[in-house]
Design an enzyme around this catalytic site. Structure first.
Site, PDB file in Angstrom:
ATOM      1  N   ASN A 107      28.795  33.171 -27.682  1.00  0.00           N
ATOM      2  CA  ASN A 107      28.874  34.170 -28.745  1.00  0.00           C
ATOM      3  C   ASN A 107      27.603  35.020 -28.703  1.00  0.00           C
ATOM      4  OD1 ASN A 107      29.810  35.483 -31.140  1.00  0.00           O
ATOM      5  ND2 ASN A 107      28.437  34.210 -32.367  1.00  0.00           N
ATOM      6  N   HIS A 109      25.135  37.067 -31.395  1.00  0.00           N
ATOM      7  CA  HIS A 109      24.864  37.160 -32.832  1.00  0.00           C
ATOM      8  C   HIS A 109      23.716  38.147 -33.028  1.00  0.00           C
ATOM      9  CE1 HIS A 109      24.748  35.901 -36.992  1.00  0.00           C
ATOM     10  NE2 HIS A 109      23.440  35.820 -36.883  1.00  0.00           N
ATOM     11  N   SER A 136      20.990  37.443 -30.115  1.00  0.00           N
ATOM     12  CA  SER A 136      20.930  36.162 -29.397  1.00  0.00           C
ATOM     13  C   SER A 136      22.302  35.851 -28.807  1.00  0.00           C
ATOM     14  CB  SER A 136      20.572  35.018 -30.349  1.00  0.00           C
ATOM     15  OG  SER A 136      19.392  35.304 -31.075  1.00  0.00           O
TER      16      SER A 136
HETATM   17  C1  GAR Z   1      27.807  43.025 -32.618  1.00  0.00           C
HETATM   18  O1  GAR Z   1      26.620  43.571 -33.107  1.00  0.00           O
HETATM   19  C2  GAR Z   1      27.740  41.512 -32.651  1.00  0.00           C
HETATM   20  O2  GAR Z   1      26.454  40.997 -32.433  1.00  0.00           O
HETATM   21  C3  GAR Z   1      28.184  41.227 -34.054  1.00  0.00           C
HETATM   22  O3  GAR Z   1      29.212  42.151 -34.298  1.00  0.00           O
HETATM   23  C4  GAR Z   1      28.976  43.324 -33.549  1.00  0.00           C
HETATM   24  C5  GAR Z   1      30.245  43.651 -32.796  1.00  0.00           C
HETATM   25  O4  GAR Z   1      30.187  44.937 -32.262  1.00  0.00           O
HETATM   26  N1  GAR Z   1      28.634  39.884 -34.164  1.00  0.00           N
HETATM   27  C6  GAR Z   1      28.526  39.160 -35.277  1.00  0.00           C
HETATM   28  O5  GAR Z   1      28.052  39.581 -36.308  1.00  0.00           O
HETATM   29  C7  GAR Z   1      29.034  37.737 -35.140  1.00  0.00           C
HETATM   30  N2  GAR Z   1      28.691  36.966 -36.276  1.00  0.00           N
HETATM   31  P1  GAR Z   1      31.221  45.404 -31.159  1.00  0.00           P
HETATM   32  O6  GAR Z   1      32.627  45.119 -31.685  1.00  0.00           O
HETATM   33  O7  GAR Z   1      30.968  46.860 -31.022  1.00  0.00           O
HETATM   34  O8  GAR Z   1      30.946  44.652 -29.902  1.00  0.00           O
END
Ligand code: GAR
Length: 319
Positions: A107, A109, A136
């Site tokens: 994942n 984060h 991370s």
């Molecule tokens: C990213 O910033 C990721 O780190 C976060 O959601 C966004 C997705 O963006 N993930 C979380 O918050 C997980 N808990 P994306 O759909 O443009 O890749």
């Protein structure tokens, strides 16, 4: 061997896009074989389709967590994926799903873990007056955002930053970080340094052991400085073999030959050592059973250790 990854998304899917385009560069160690989502409207699904990647979408509404996870997992298996990469997949996973993919699910984060697990990470970093936010990449375990961190990238917070502006900058950093971390992770079984580190940790956890080089290879001994005996060697592509291997002692030549015959993808007879019953266990292959490696090390250790140590081990194992 190319790893086959399924990417799960809930929203924009920009990290998924970064993973896809990195996988199109020469010598990528992984390919994206499925993009799945709990949100049929996720923008990333349309992009994946345009890229010719299989997609799967199933809203979670009305389903139990277990039932939804099971359907997602079935699609992943159907696509023949060997790793699941979560990229903005905004679902808490059932324990069973996370456990079944332990070591094969990653994942990303948007914080410098262990700081700010959960949501609202950028606002929390700004409110705390932190100099940096970041992202991370970690292994997924049943406990939220708590698995081993594989890679991180820090991003400075400027005085004018809002959670939105910081989120956008962190995403740019994520797009660099995630493809690299995934590539490194799926290739880890090819990396001699990583394999040796793992082997060393297991070998030196056995009582009264030390490491000493022997003919240019790391070797592991038991019994002390003067009278120590070797019970294991690490062999990195010796004598023209393609194998990165652990050499340990079997009970007999018959046992060695039977193992090599039964499981040639796991065992081989090493040049120069074979005659004395040393067997090679191939480590540079996916899906190595490290518990079995640990058991081999202990057995070989027992064969070389002085009686006082094996007796101690027997007593310890009774408890
Ligand atoms: C990213 O910033 C990721 O780190 C976060 O959601 C966004 C997705 O963006 N993930 C979380 O918050 C997980 N808990 P994306 O759909 O443009 O890749």
């Amino acid at each position: 061997m190319t790893a086959r990854i399924a990417v799960l998304i809930s929203g924009a899917g920009t990290n998924m896009a970064a993973l896809v385009y990195a996988s199109r560069m020469p010598e990528s160690p992984y390919a994206v074989v499925l993009v799945g989502s709990n949100n049929p409207e996720a923008a990333g699904l349309a992009l994946a389709q345009a890229e010719g990647i299989a997609t799967f979408a199933l809203p979670h509404k009305g389903l139990t967590r277990e039932a939804h996870d099971a359907a997602m997992e079935a699609a992943v298996l159907e696509a023949g994926a060997d790793h699941i990469v979560l990229a903005g997949y905004m679902r808490i996973l059932s324990d069973g799903f996370a456990s079944r993919w332990a070591g094969r699910m990653l994942n990303i984060h948007p914080s410098l873990l262990p700081l700010y697990k959960g949501t609202g990470t950028h606002a929390r970093a700004i409110a705390a007056g932190d100099s940096h936010g970041g992202a991370s990449v970690h292994l997924v375990t049943p406990e939220l955002d708590s698995g081993e961190v594989l890679a991180q990238i820090a991003v400075p917070i400027t005085p004018a930053d809002t959670p939105e502006s910081l989120a956008a900058r962190v995403k740019l950093a994520e797009h660099q970080l995630y493809p690299r971390a995934v590539a490194d992770y799926v290739s880890r079984w090819l990396d001699p340094a990583a394999l040796l580190a793992r082997l060393r940790a297991l070998a030196l956890a056995l009582p009264d052991t030390d490491e000493r080089e022997s003919h240019g290879s790391p070797g592991f001994r038991v019994g002390g400085e003067k009278t120590g005996k070797y019970f294991a060697y690490f062999a990195d592509q010796h004598h023209g073999t393609p194998h990165i291997a652990l050499l340990v002692r079997t009970g007999s030549m018959d046992e060695l030959l039977a193992l090599v015959e039964d499981q040639p993808e796991v065992y081989f007879k090493p040049a120069y050592y074979g005659a004395s019953g040393w067997i090679g266990i191939i480590l540079n292959r996916p899906g190595v059973d490290w518990d079995a490696v640990a058991a081999w090390l202990e057995r070989s250790w027992r064969g070389a250790a002085p009686r006082r140590l094996t007796r101690l081990m027997d007593v310890a194992e009774e408890f």
